[in-house]
Design an enzyme around this catalytic site. Structure first.
Site, PDB file in Angstrom:
ATOM      1  N   ALA A   1      50.676 -32.517   6.449  1.00 20.17           N
ATOM      2  CA  ALA A   1      49.576 -31.899   7.252  1.00 20.17           C
ATOM      3  C   ALA A   1      48.568 -32.829   7.528  1.00 20.17           C
ATOM      4  CB  ALA A   1      49.270 -30.565   6.554  1.00 20.17           C
ATOM      5  N   CYS A   2      47.768 -32.332   8.295  1.00 20.56           N
ATOM      6  CA  CYS A   2      46.354 -32.977   8.805  1.00 20.56           C
ATOM      7  C   CYS A   2      46.447 -34.223   9.733  1.00 20.56           C
ATOM      8  CB  CYS A   2      45.587 -33.509   7.661  1.00 20.56           C
ATOM      9  SG  CYS A   2      45.482 -32.045   6.396  1.00 20.56           S
TER      10      CYS A   2
END
Length: 490
Positions: A23-24
């Site tokens: 993620a991110c």
């Protein structure tokens, strides 16, 4: 104090990590590449599920007794004699997995204007995982800000500290993270149980980061590169690269997984937005680590990158994993401004929920007390929680995305434009007041940030009421005049 079992904490960490892995998206901007001469580190914190919550908190400075420091995931290190004050944005359930409540603090600035954003998760390749396996009770995303921000006196010191901990105690994950102060910014990458590298971002450039290790083409002998002991020898011994080159070292290829479209699509998109003059093919194995922007980068430019999808690009039909996803918990743009007085050099632009449907609020580091709404709530919707007021706007917008998403973005874009101008004006005032009444200037900065948190929360609540009303009206049956007259006369 209540003591949590190592097994319980490790299980909680494993669950959280499995939900947030891959993620991110992040961005680092050198001071010569920014519109106002500030260094910026920025990131979307994305999660595996939508219904989570983040709280704003301030950690005061404190002296400590000698002994062990239990970081909550099994990592135990010697307790430092003193903790510096710093800001954080921990998960709502921090106290359920760590009795000190310092879990997944994600980002912050300490009293020495050292800033950290941690992390963008990165996959470690299978070869390295067997040779230098990850350590369960090692350094992980959940503890990095907690571990480093209370101790670091400069960005380079923070790199040294984190490198020491990784080599001494091991790492539990592959990660990229961003460390900065008013002078320089570093991209720090963890590639195995004990090996790492950090590269200083050139002043005139930016780094676009997704969820793969990015460092390549760097000179290991450069003063702008730091790394674990015997890194090159380790790669050479285990044949992790076909032809390892100290002057053009490819850490990402040796330790990570390159050419994953999940990552390179976003790297291509961010570089296309900031340096459109550089024509690059989609889905290259690796994109340039650093690029110069065509135009100096503003906070608003960073926000646009962190809000981006593939719409209008050649990847509109088959682009993997856009930068803007509905499972964002929060976004932040951290500025370090060398021209401001020391206590006012750090500024965090903070949003909750999905960035295009939320607003970046400027938080001066002098702010040490946050409105209650930003410190309460869990993973169940609550009217009392600021996080849920902002996050619910995206949820409501899904009922009619073509109508509501543009409306929300336009509303918050207009508000952010006002805030950018207000901060610019306020900075000038603060500098003047600081010269004659330092405390008054610091109080003024705190009051401004506190007030903007309240005001934008009220705006979010008002937007939610209006959207609910509009959605309800949209479900009404359309009656003929004759039918309507009969109903009203019942």
């Amino acid at each position: 104090m209540k003591t949590w079992s190592v097994t319980f904490v490790a299980s909680a960490v494993a669950l959280a990590v499995s939900s947030s892995a891959f993620a991110c998206t992040g961005l680092i901007v050198g001071k010569g590449a920014s519109a106002d001469g500030s260094i910026m580190i920025a990131r979307n914190e994305d999660f595996g599920i939508n219904n989570w919550n983040k709280h704003l908190e301030f950690r005061p400075a404190q002296d400590n007794k000698a002994g062990d420091w239990d970081l909550g995931n099994g990592l135990v290190v010697p307790m430092p004699k003193h903790f510096f004050a710093y800001s954080a944005i921990p998960d709502w359930d921090a106290h359920t997995v760590n009795n000190e409540g310092k879990f997944y603090e994600e980002r912050g600035i300490n009293e020495h204007n050292v800033a950290i954003s941690a992390t963008t998760s990165a996959e470690v390749n299978d070869r390295v995982a067997k040779i230098d396996p990850l350590i369960d009770a090692g350094v992980i995303e959940a503890v990095i800000p907690t571990l480093i921000l209370p101790q670091a006196t400069s960005a380079k010191h923070a790199v040294d500290l984190l490198g020491h901990y990784v080599e001494t105690y091991g790492a539990g994950e592959g990660n990229s993270l961003y460390i900065a102060d008013i002078n320089e910014a570093w991209l720090f990458e963890i590639g195995s149980g004990h090996h790492w590298i950090a590269v200083k971002v050139p002043n005139d450039s930016y780094a676009m980061i997704a969820n793969g290790l990015r460092v390549h083409g760097v000179n290991l002998a450069s003063k702008d590169v730091m790394h674990s002991a015997n890194l090159f020898e380790f790669v050479q011994e285990h044949k992790l690269l076909d032809k390892p080159n100290k002057k053009s070292f490819n850490f990402a290829k040796a330790f990570g997984v390159v050419a994953d479209v999940y990552n390179v699509d976003r790297e291509w998109l961010g570089q296309k937005m900031l340096t459109p003059s550089k024509k690059q093919q989609t889905r290259m194995e690796q994109y340039p680590l650093f690029l110069k922007p065509d135009q100096k980068i503003s906070v608003n430019d960073v926000a646009e990158v962190l809000s981006a999808t593939y719409e209008g690009t050649s990847l509109e039909e088959d682009g993997q994993r856009p930068i803007r996803v509905e499972r964002q918990l929060e976004s932040h743009v951290i500025q370090l401004r060398p021209d401001m007085p020391k206590e006012l050099q750090g500024l965090i632009w903070q949003s909750f929920g999905v960035l295009p449907e939320s607003v970046l609020v400027p938080l001066y580091t002098t702010l040490q007390d946050y409105p209650k709404a930003y410190q309460v709530g869990d993973d169940t919707y609550s009217d009392e929680s600021a996080y849920w007021q902002f996050r619910s706007l995206t949820a409501l917008a899904t009922a009619n995305q073509d109508k509501y998403l543009p409306m929300l973005k336009a509303t918050w874009d207009k508000e952010e434009s006002k805030l950018y101008k207000q901060v610019q004006h306020l900075d000038s005032t603060l500098e003047t007041v600081y010269k004659t009444d330092k405390q008054a200037a610091l109080n003024m900065a705190s009051d401004f940030s506190y007030g903007q948190l309240i005001r934008t929360l009220n705006m979010a609540t008002d937007l939610r009421y209006k959207m609910m009303t509009d959605l309800t009206k949209s479900t009404e049956k359309k009656y003929s005049d004759e039918e309507f007259e009969k109903i009203m006369n019942l």
